[in-house]
Design an enzyme around this catalytic site. Structure first.
Site, PDB file in Angstrom:
ATOM      1  N   CYS A   2       3.872  -7.603  -0.819  1.00 50.12           N
ATOM      2  CA  CYS A   2       3.007  -8.700  -0.422  1.00 50.12           C
ATOM      3  C   CYS A   2       3.417  -9.136   0.985  1.00 50.12           C
ATOM      4  CB  CYS A   2       3.081  -9.905  -1.336  1.00 50.12           C
ATOM      5  SG  CYS A   2       2.539  -9.580  -3.004  1.00 50.12           S
ATOM      6  N   ARG A  27       2.861  -3.609   3.437  1.00 47.70           N
ATOM      7  CA  ARG A  27       3.632  -4.344   2.425  1.00 47.70           C
ATOM      8  C   ARG A  27       2.906  -4.404   1.088  1.00 47.70           C
ATOM      9  NH1 ARG A  27       7.905  -7.431   4.703  1.00 47.70           N
ATOM     10  NH2 ARG A  27       8.115  -8.374   2.666  1.00 47.70           N
ATOM     11  N   TRP A  74       0.545  -6.912  -3.383  1.00 43.18           N
ATOM     12  CA  TRP A  74       0.962  -5.776  -4.194  1.00 43.18           C
ATOM     13  C   TRP A  74       1.161  -6.364  -5.581  1.00 43.18           C
ATOM     14  CZ3 TRP A  74       5.080  -4.265  -7.287  1.00 43.18           C
ATOM     15  CH2 TRP A  74       5.121  -2.897  -7.603  1.00 43.18           C
ATOM     16  N   ASN A 100       4.857 -14.352  -2.231  1.00 39.67           N
ATOM     17  CA  ASN A 100       5.466 -13.034  -2.379  1.00 39.67           C
ATOM     18  C   ASN A 100       6.700 -13.228  -3.239  1.00 39.67           C
ATOM     19  OD1 ASN A 100       6.633 -10.510  -2.032  1.00 39.67           O
ATOM     20  ND2 ASN A 100       7.415 -10.969   0.010  1.00 39.67           N
ATOM     21  N   GLY A 101       6.779 -12.545  -4.374  1.00 44.02           N
ATOM     22  CA  GLY A 101       7.932 -12.719  -5.256  1.00 44.02           C
ATOM     23  C   GLY A 101       7.452 -12.832  -6.692  1.00 44.02           C
ATOM     24  N   GLU A 484      14.683  14.728  -1.085  1.00 42.97           N
ATOM     25  CA  GLU A 484      13.737  14.109  -0.151  1.00 42.97           C
ATOM     26  C   GLU A 484      12.389  14.842  -0.165  1.00 42.97           C
ATOM     27  OE1 GLU A 484      13.049  11.658   1.317  1.00 42.97           O
ATOM     28  OE2 GLU A 484      12.146  11.951   3.269  1.00 42.97           O
ATOM     29  N   LYS A 488       8.928  12.993  -1.203  1.00 46.00           N
ATOM     30  CA  LYS A 488       7.793  12.871  -0.303  1.00 46.00           C
ATOM     31  C   LYS A 488       6.554  13.576  -0.859  1.00 46.00           C
ATOM     32  CE  LYS A 488       9.525  10.343   3.009  1.00 46.00           C
ATOM     33  NZ  LYS A 488      10.697   9.798   2.324  1.00 46.00           N
ATOM     34  N   GLU A 491       5.299  11.148  -3.358  1.00 48.76           N
ATOM     35  CA  GLU A 491       4.922   9.856  -2.795  1.00 48.76           C
ATOM     36  C   GLU A 491       3.630   9.903  -1.978  1.00 48.76           C
ATOM     37  OE1 GLU A 491       7.982   8.330  -0.204  1.00 48.76           O
ATOM     38  OE2 GLU A 491       7.209   6.293  -0.293  1.00 48.76           O
ATOM     39  N   HIS A 507      19.791  25.579 -15.564  1.00 52.98           N
ATOM     40  CA  HIS A 507      20.272  24.786 -16.700  1.00 52.98           C
ATOM     41  C   HIS A 507      19.126  24.078 -17.422  1.00 52.98           C
ATOM     42  CE1 HIS A 507      24.471  25.567 -15.880  1.00 52.98           C
ATOM     43  NE2 HIS A 507      24.195  25.396 -14.587  1.00 52.98           N
ATOM     44  N   LYS A 606       5.730  -0.920   1.040  1.00 51.24           N
ATOM     45  CA  LYS A 606       6.908  -0.496   1.807  1.00 51.24           C
ATOM     46  C   LYS A 606       8.183  -1.228   1.403  1.00 51.24           C
ATOM     47  CE  LYS A 606       8.644   1.218   5.986  1.00 51.24           C
ATOM     48  NZ  LYS A 606       9.013   2.551   5.470  1.00 51.24           N
TER      49      LYS A 606
HETATM   50  O1  M6R Z   1      13.824  -0.768   2.830  1.00 50.88           O
HETATM   51  P1  M6R Z   1      14.696   0.120   2.014  1.00 50.88           P
HETATM   52  O2  M6R Z   1      15.345   1.201   2.802  1.00 50.88           O
HETATM   53  O3  M6R Z   1      15.701  -0.638   1.205  1.00 50.88           O
HETATM   54  O4  M6R Z   1      13.699   0.809   0.990  1.00 50.88           O
HETATM   55  C1  M6R Z   1      14.173   1.666  -0.020  1.00 50.88           C
HETATM   56  C2  M6R Z   1      13.037   2.425  -0.661  1.00 50.88           C
HETATM   57  O5  M6R Z   1      12.093   1.539  -1.191  1.00 50.88           O
HETATM   58  C3  M6R Z   1      12.339   3.387   0.313  1.00 50.88           C
HETATM   59  O6  M6R Z   1      13.240   4.263   0.922  1.00 50.88           O
HETATM   60  C4  M6R Z   1      11.264   4.188  -0.422  1.00 50.88           C
HETATM   61  O7  M6R Z   1      11.847   5.008  -1.370  1.00 50.88           O
HETATM   62  C5  M6R Z   1      10.431   4.988   0.568  1.00 50.88           C
HETATM   63  N1  M6R Z   1       9.042   4.735   0.327  1.00 50.88           N
HETATM   64  C6  M6R Z   1      10.725   6.453   0.539  1.00 50.88           C
HETATM   65  O8  M6R Z   1       9.902   7.186   1.379  1.00 50.88           O
END
Ligand code: M6R
Length: 611
Positions: A2, A27, A74, A100-101, A484, A488, A491, A507, A606
């Protein structure tokens, strides 16, 4: 999660608020809303969907008011629809609030307020706040009513409230969610959860601390605690440039941010390396040299991509600084009973510095009295301000939800920390110099690799985008790059992908392999190269399709795999900087092929500022 924004001044508030929301859209993007004062009355509109839906809706509204608030959501409590979008209002329709929260005791409060005659219209936790404030308003100013209400609330908030009883005044408060006051000039102010929303108007900001409330109108602002104690605070300057928060001709922020990686590494290292002495020197280390000397164990805490980058740090620190290291996920660390002592350092890693579980972990470490060290990108963020010492990544604003350049920055920071601690613990001058030299060179290698390989990666993404599933494999320093790649692909490309240590596939997971899978094997010429080749053979023996990431010059690998992307040669511990870029770019172009919403992937936001 948010975004909240407020403006009070002399210019029309609507365009300023909508522009600020646009900058914070990463956000959250489930719904958006706005409330603006119009001659003492409040006009409000809110719509489900992306910000553009709201922007179109209010385009014909000739609001000329010069004070107001806005929100992008969000969803946590209540599905994303028009009704649950913020701002929320009370029974009188004179109070408007954005939040936000999470209000954890909303259920009890809602029952109580309903019994008192308040009528609720949404499924959100936030709405209780509007009715609570309404119940405290008779005989009080808006600011007093907000503070009285917040004393009854359990949970987290970054919030802003306006009321027709106090025209052109915004009351905003924070506890567990970020809030910044921007000072544009005399009689002109902004509040926002993110500096990027304020940056086009001013660099001068005040970061609110936990439990603080700001009341702002054209006459000025006052900051107090919820208990009404006045707080004097100094302003700070935001160092970021506005262009850094814009796309600058790229199709997506994610692509722009990947292309920035060489610059990010360079900026992160600037002034922190002395190659001829083989050392790294930066404030967070130099000022605490004795403390670091007494440390016998490091626990790194992070979430998501930051935790993946931390795994590289774990391997570096153990190999070169000979110190035991463990990486913990914030959402676990905060609830289990971690055993820490005065010889443990807890390293907190976060791009935003606002991730709820990471902050809670930091506070748990502080509660246990251990030394805390932050690796953070956002200057002035909660984590940056609460750790004992730390280092900024200096990557500039990262806008795409998928973290890329900051992850490279985190790995670069871990390399510096490894060098600093390692040299303190007997790493030889020769080794120190070698690491420092290679580190200095890695941004150039990354730049060359991007120039040379982007088109290859793009065309390979066309082929691999047709697969529904993927395994990413990597060993030792490149195991995190495998994680990673898988993260990605999930994501941003919505591909089912799993990241595994190369040796782990047999395994169990290998049973999944069929013609709908491809395998991305990260296989640089390093100390585990032959082992990785064997793992590739195991996949090939089962008719698996393999895309390898290999070191330039290793043409021999071509006979064992279907396709190869080459990376320049560097020190083994730095190879993940390069391999992460490749898997990120591959995920990016795969997402382009699959027509995904790259910068704003579904269901995500984010900064994860709720649990
Ligand atoms: O702001 P932060 O680095 O604490 O955020 C951590 C994760 O939320 C962030 O890295 C998230 O996994 C990304 N969207 C990955 O691409």
């Amino acid at each position: 999660m948010c975004g909240i924004i407020g403006y009070v001044g002399t210019s029309p508030a609507k365009p300023i608020i909508l522009e600020g929301l646009k900058r914070m859209e990463y956000r959250g993007y489930d719904s958006a809303g706005i409330a603006v004062f119009e001659n003492g009355k409040i006009s409000s509109e809110k719509k489900a969907g992306k910000l553009q839906v709201l922007t179109d809706e209010v385009s014909e509204d000739h609001w000329s008011g010069t004070a107001g608030i806005g929100h992008i959501r969000w969803a946590t409590h209540g599905i994303p629809n028009d009704v649950n979008a913020h701002p929320h209002t009370d029974c009188t329709g004179k109070i408007y609030l954005i939040h936000n929260g999470i209000i954890e005791n909303f259920h009890e409060l809602r029952e109580r307020l309903t019994a008192e005659g308040h009528e609720f219209t949404t499924q959100t936790d936030t709405e209780v706040l509007t009715h609570l404030i309404e119940s405290h308003l008779p005989g009080n100013s808006l600011s007093e009513a907000v503070k009285a209400s917040l004393k009854e609330v359990i949970g987290t908030y970054g919030l802003a409230v306006v009321s027709e009883m106090d025209p052109d005044t915004i009351v905003a408060a924070r506890l567990g969610s970020p809030l910044i006051l921007g000072i544009i000039g005399d009689g002109e102010y902004m509040i926002a959860s993110d500096a990027t929303a304020i940056l086009p108007h001013t660099r001068e900001v005040i970061y609110l601390d936990e439990g603080e409330v700001v009341t702002v109108n054209r006459k000025g602002f006052t900051i107090t605690t919820v208990d009404n104690t006045t707080v004097e605070k100094n302003s700070s300057k935001i160092e970021w440039d506005i262009q850094q928060a814009e796309k600058q001709g790229y199709d997506h922020f994610m692509l722009k941010e990947i292309m920035e990686i060489p610059r990010v590494i360079e900026d992160g290292l600037r002034g922190r390396l002395i190659i001829e002495d083989g050392i790294a020197h930066f404030g967070g280390f130099l000022e605490y040299e004795d403390k670091w000397r007494s440390i016998e164990r490091i626990v790194i805490v992070a979430c998501g991509g930051a935790a993946i980058a931390s795994r590289v740090g774990e391997y570096m620190l153990e190999e070169y600084a000979s110190i035991p290291v463990k990486v913990e996920i914030g959402s676990e660390f905060r609830y289990r009973k971690p055993v820490l002592d005065e010889h443990t350092a807890v390293v907190i890693v976060s791009q935003s510095g606002e991730t709820a579980d990471t902050i809670a972990s930091l506070r748990e470490a502080k509660r246990q009295g251990v030394f805390t060290f932050g690796i953070v990108n956002v200057v002035g963020s909660t984590i940056a301000r609460e750790v004992d010492a730390g280092m900024y990544i200096h990557a500039g604003p990262e806008v795409a939800v998928a973290s890329t350049k900051v992850m490279s920055g985190m790995v670069a920071m871990f390399s510096l920390l490894t060098l600093a601690i390692g040299r303190q613990r007997g790493m030889s001058l020769v080794t120190g110099k070698r690491i420092a030299k290679e580190l200095q060179n890695v941004s150039l290698l990354a730049e060359k690799m991007l120039k040379k390989n982007t088109e290859t990666i793009k065309s390979l993404a066309k082929k691999y985008a047709t697969y529904d599933n993927a395994f990413f494999l990597g060993r030792k320093y490149n195991m995190p790059s495998a994680f990673e790649g898988a993260l990605k692909f999930k994501e941003i490309a919505y591909v089912h992908a799993e990241g595994y240590p190369s040796g782990e596939l047999k395994h169990g997971p290998l049973a999944l392999l069929d013609d709908r899978f491809f395998v991305c094997a990260i296989t640089p010429k390093d100390s585990v190269y032959e082992k990785n080749l064997s793992n590739i053979q195991e996949v090939r023996a089962r008719k698996g399709v393999v895309l390898a990431l290999a070191t330039e010059g290793d043409t021999g690998i071509e006979q064992y795999v279907d396709d190869v992307i080459y990376m320049p040669k560097t020190l083994e511990m730095l190879t993940p900087i390069l391999s992460m870029i490749v898997v990120q770019l591959l995920a990016y172009y795969t997402a382009v092929e699959r027509k995904c919403d790259i910068d704003q992937p579904r269901n995500l936001a984010k900064s994860v500022t709720v649990e």
